[in-house]
Write a protein that holds these residues in place. Structure first.
Motif, PDB file in Angstrom:
ATOM      1  N   CYS A 186       0.599   2.837   8.465  1.00 31.43           N
ATOM      2  CA  CYS A 186       1.257   2.862   7.152  1.00 31.43           C
ATOM      3  C   CYS A 186       2.707   3.299   7.254  1.00 31.43           C
ATOM      4  CB  CYS A 186       0.504   3.809   6.215  1.00 31.43           C
ATOM      5  SG  CYS A 186       1.272   3.855   4.587  1.00 31.43           S
TER       6      CYS A 186
ATOM      7  N   HIS B 179       0.843  -1.206   0.000  1.00 29.63           N
ATOM      8  CA  HIS B 179       0.000   0.000   0.000  1.00 29.63           C
ATOM      9  C   HIS B 179       0.874   1.251   0.000  1.00 29.63           C
ATOM     10  CE1 HIS B 179      -2.762   3.070   1.716  1.00 29.63           C
ATOM     11  NE2 HIS B 179      -1.655   3.426   2.366  1.00 29.63           N
TER      12      HIS B 179
ATOM     13  N   CYS C  19       4.490   3.882   4.315  1.00 27.43           N
ATOM     14  CA  CYS C  19       4.841   4.170   2.913  1.00 27.43           C
ATOM     15  C   CYS C  19       5.876   5.281   2.764  1.00 27.43           C
ATOM     16  CB  CYS C  19       3.588   4.473   2.077  1.00 27.43           C
ATOM     17  SG  CYS C  19       2.920   6.137   2.299  1.00 27.43           S
TER      18      CYS C  19
ATOM     19  N   CYS D  37       1.588  10.904   3.416  1.00 23.31           N
ATOM     20  CA  CYS D  37       1.156   9.672   4.104  1.00 23.31           C
ATOM     21  C   CYS D  37       0.117  10.023   5.162  1.00 23.31           C
ATOM     22  CB  CYS D  37       2.355   8.976   4.741  1.00 23.31           C
ATOM     23  SG  CYS D  37       1.865   7.492   5.664  1.00 23.31           S
ATOM     24  N   ARG D  38      -1.026   9.290   5.154  1.00 21.44           N
ATOM     25  CA  ARG D  38      -2.047   9.588   6.159  1.00 21.44           C
ATOM     26  C   ARG D  38      -1.878   8.722   7.404  1.00 21.44           C
ATOM     27  NH1 ARG D  38      -5.006   7.113   1.836  1.00 21.44           N
ATOM     28  NH2 ARG D  38      -5.822   5.114   2.547  1.00 21.44           N
TER      29      ARG D  38
ATOM     30  N   CYS E 219       0.124   5.734   0.258  1.00 22.90           N
ATOM     31  CA  CYS E 219      -0.835   6.853   0.270  1.00 22.90           C
ATOM     32  C   CYS E 219      -0.611   7.749  -0.946  1.00 22.90           C
ATOM     33  CB  CYS E 219      -0.679   7.651   1.558  1.00 22.90           C
ATOM     34  SG  CYS E 219      -0.898   6.637   3.036  1.00 22.90           S
TER      35      CYS E 219
HETATM   36 ZN   LIG Z   1       1.187   6.031   3.868  1.00 23.47          ZN
END
Ligand SMILES: [Zn+2]
Ligand SMILES: C[S@@+](CC[C@H](N)C(=O)[O-])C[C@H]1O[C@@H](n2cnc3c(N)ncnc32)[C@H](O)[C@@H]1O
Length: 154
Positions: A137, A88, A139, A144-145, A90
């Motif tokens: 996350c 994944h 990422c 990025c959330r 974001c």
């Molecule tokens: Zn992210």
């Protein structure tokens, strides 16, 4: 069979990821997300998380599950292909498309050779705040959330 667009290998985001073997033009259909097609009752059976005495997760059987619709989820952990290793982000360079109840991963933009392929999981999980930590996350995108969960609906 090897996919002409991607290869699976160690990722900087998490575990194994998928990387572009070559330039992939925007809009390319890269791979179908394959696996065993299962109903909700089997999803529930396979969603048990095994933890050790310290609370560390030993086994999670549902990490490769892709929700298609109310009656079908694809379990990429059974008869799946490399699509199950796509991480994944974001700020993704791919998106998932459901067509005739099949799932495909398509390029959102031009992707350079060696780039990690990602899509936004937007997971729709009814999780407590404690459970939400599992979906943190990594990422590293500027936008990025902080979670693989779907953003709140507006
Ligand atoms: Zn992210
Ligand atoms: C479909 S698998 C992707 C392949 C996985 N990296 C592997 O080695 O099997 C989904 C799992 O990968 C991990 N993952 C994927 N993207 C992530 C991200 N952006 N941040 C943290 N973990 C991620 C999570 O553990 C998630 O449950």
């Amino acid at each position: 069979m090897e996919n002409i667009y991607l290869e699976a290998r160690q990722s900087n985001i998490e575990g194994t990821g998928c990387f572009a073997r070559r330039h992939i033009p925007a809009g390319t259909r890269i791979i179908e997300y394959l696996g065993q097609r299962i109903p909700p009752s089997i999803v529930e059976e396979r969603s048990l998380v095994e933890v050790d005495d310290t609370g560390e997760i030993i086994k999670e059987s549902h990490v490769y599950m892709f929700y298609v619709d109310w009656r079908t989820t694809i379990d990429g952990g059974v008869n799946g292909n490399d699509a199950r290793f796509i991480n994944h982000s974001c700020n993704p360079n791919c998106k998932s498309t459901v067509e005739n109840r099949r799932v495909f991963i398509d390029a959102l933009r031009d992707i350079g050779p060696g780039e990690e392929l990602t899509f936004d999981y937007k997971l729709d999980v009814n999780a407590s705040s404690e459970q939400k930590k599992r979906y943190a996350c990594l990422c590293g995108a500027p936008n990025c959330r902080g979670t693989m969960l779907a953003p709140p609906k507006k």
